[in-house]
Design an enzyme around this catalytic site. Sequence first.
Site, PDB file in Angstrom:
ATOM      1  N   GLY A  38      -0.033  -4.112   4.790  1.00  0.00           N
ATOM      2  CA  GLY A  38       1.196  -3.815   4.071  1.00  0.00           C
ATOM      3  C   GLY A  38       0.977  -2.614   3.175  1.00  0.00           C
ATOM      4  O   GLY A  38      -0.173  -2.283   2.831  1.00  0.00           O
ATOM      5  N   GLN A  43       2.335   2.588  -4.027  1.00  0.00           N
ATOM      6  CA  GLN A  43       0.938   2.845  -3.681  1.00  0.00           C
ATOM      7  C   GLN A  43       0.729   4.266  -3.163  1.00  0.00           C
ATOM      8  O   GLN A  43      -0.417   4.733  -3.114  1.00  0.00           O
ATOM      9  CB  GLN A  43       0.459   1.846  -2.630  1.00  0.00           C
ATOM     10  N   CYS A  91      -6.539  -5.232  -1.607  1.00  0.00           N
ATOM     11  CA  CYS A  91      -5.443  -4.300  -1.873  1.00  0.00           C
ATOM     12  C   CYS A  91      -5.948  -2.870  -1.740  1.00  0.00           C
ATOM     13  O   CYS A  91      -7.016  -2.543  -2.261  1.00  0.00           O
ATOM     14  CB  CYS A  91      -4.897  -4.532  -3.280  1.00  0.00           C
ATOM     15  N   LEU A  92      -5.189  -2.037  -1.051  1.00  0.00           N
ATOM     16  CA  LEU A  92      -5.574  -0.629  -0.884  1.00  0.00           C
ATOM     17  C   LEU A  92      -5.598   0.112  -2.210  1.00  0.00           C
ATOM     18  O   LEU A  92      -6.187   1.185  -2.310  1.00  0.00           O
ATOM     19  CB  LEU A  92      -4.608   0.070   0.092  1.00  0.00           C
ATOM     20  N   HIS A 133       2.546 -10.217  -1.866  1.00  0.00           N
ATOM     21  CA  HIS A 133       1.683  -9.152  -2.370  1.00  0.00           C
ATOM     22  C   HIS A 133       2.465  -7.837  -2.469  1.00  0.00           C
ATOM     23  O   HIS A 133       2.405  -7.150  -3.502  1.00  0.00           O
ATOM     24  CB  HIS A 133       0.474  -9.010  -1.428  1.00  0.00           C
ATOM     25  N   GLU A 134       3.196  -7.505  -1.384  1.00  0.00           N
ATOM     26  CA  GLU A 134       3.922  -6.223  -1.377  1.00  0.00           C
ATOM     27  C   GLU A 134       5.102  -6.256  -2.353  1.00  0.00           C
ATOM     28  O   GLU A 134       5.374  -5.266  -3.037  1.00  0.00           O
ATOM     29  CB  GLU A 134       4.389  -5.873   0.039  1.00  0.00           C
ATOM     30  N   HIS A 137       4.072  -5.458  -5.773  1.00  0.00           N
ATOM     31  CA  HIS A 137       3.879  -4.026  -6.032  1.00  0.00           C
ATOM     32  C   HIS A 137       5.158  -3.382  -6.566  1.00  0.00           C
ATOM     33  O   HIS A 137       5.102  -2.460  -7.381  1.00  0.00           O
ATOM     34  CB  HIS A 137       3.455  -3.301  -4.753  1.00  0.00           C
TER      35      HIS A 137
HETATM   36 ZN    ZN Z   1      -1.704  -4.048  -2.606  1.00  0.00          ZN
END
Ligand code: ZN
Length: 180
Positions: A38, A43, A91-92, A133-134, A137
């Site tokens: 995702g 991000q 997480c990226l 999670h997304e 963000h």
């Molecule tokens: Zn993330």
Amino acid sequence: MGDPVLHSVAAPVDEVTDDIRTLVADMFETMDTAPGVGLAAPQVGVGLRIYTYSYQDDEGQPWRGVLINPELWMSPPEPGSPDPDDESEGCLSFPGERFPLRRADAVLVTGTDLEGAPVEIRVDGWRARIMQHEFDHLNGILYIDRLSDSDWKTTQKIARKRGWGKPGHSWMPGVDDLDA
Ligand code: ZN
């Protein structure tokens, strides 16, 4: 982690313009290259309520899409501590680490797609985790913000060591060799 756009509430998308379509195409490419399951617009430095997702289940069935201006409802999370083997996520925007986090098992997400058509997604398990999670963000919440006190302290130590936690850090999927 540390860039203000990741810690702020993202703004709704008023209209899907060519710029938005270009952004979303870029987000799919970035997510696939990372690789990630995702990616939310904050991000990649854009404070808009957009995220993409892509996941293959155990049977290899692809599941991917984009949500614009999503809303999310979830079942109450089961009480108790998360299982590090089955409930850890990464997480990226805090790359290379994973920590256990209890999430709701089922969610309903509504929003629109790039054509402005309504989207309604009812999922459970790992897909529900991705959605939570997304969605977080878009509200300026990183999953590390939700960890137990001791894991949160660990993340702060990692961030200090790597010089994260302040603006100006980024990495480029496919270019930087970063094991996320
Ligand atoms: Zn993330």
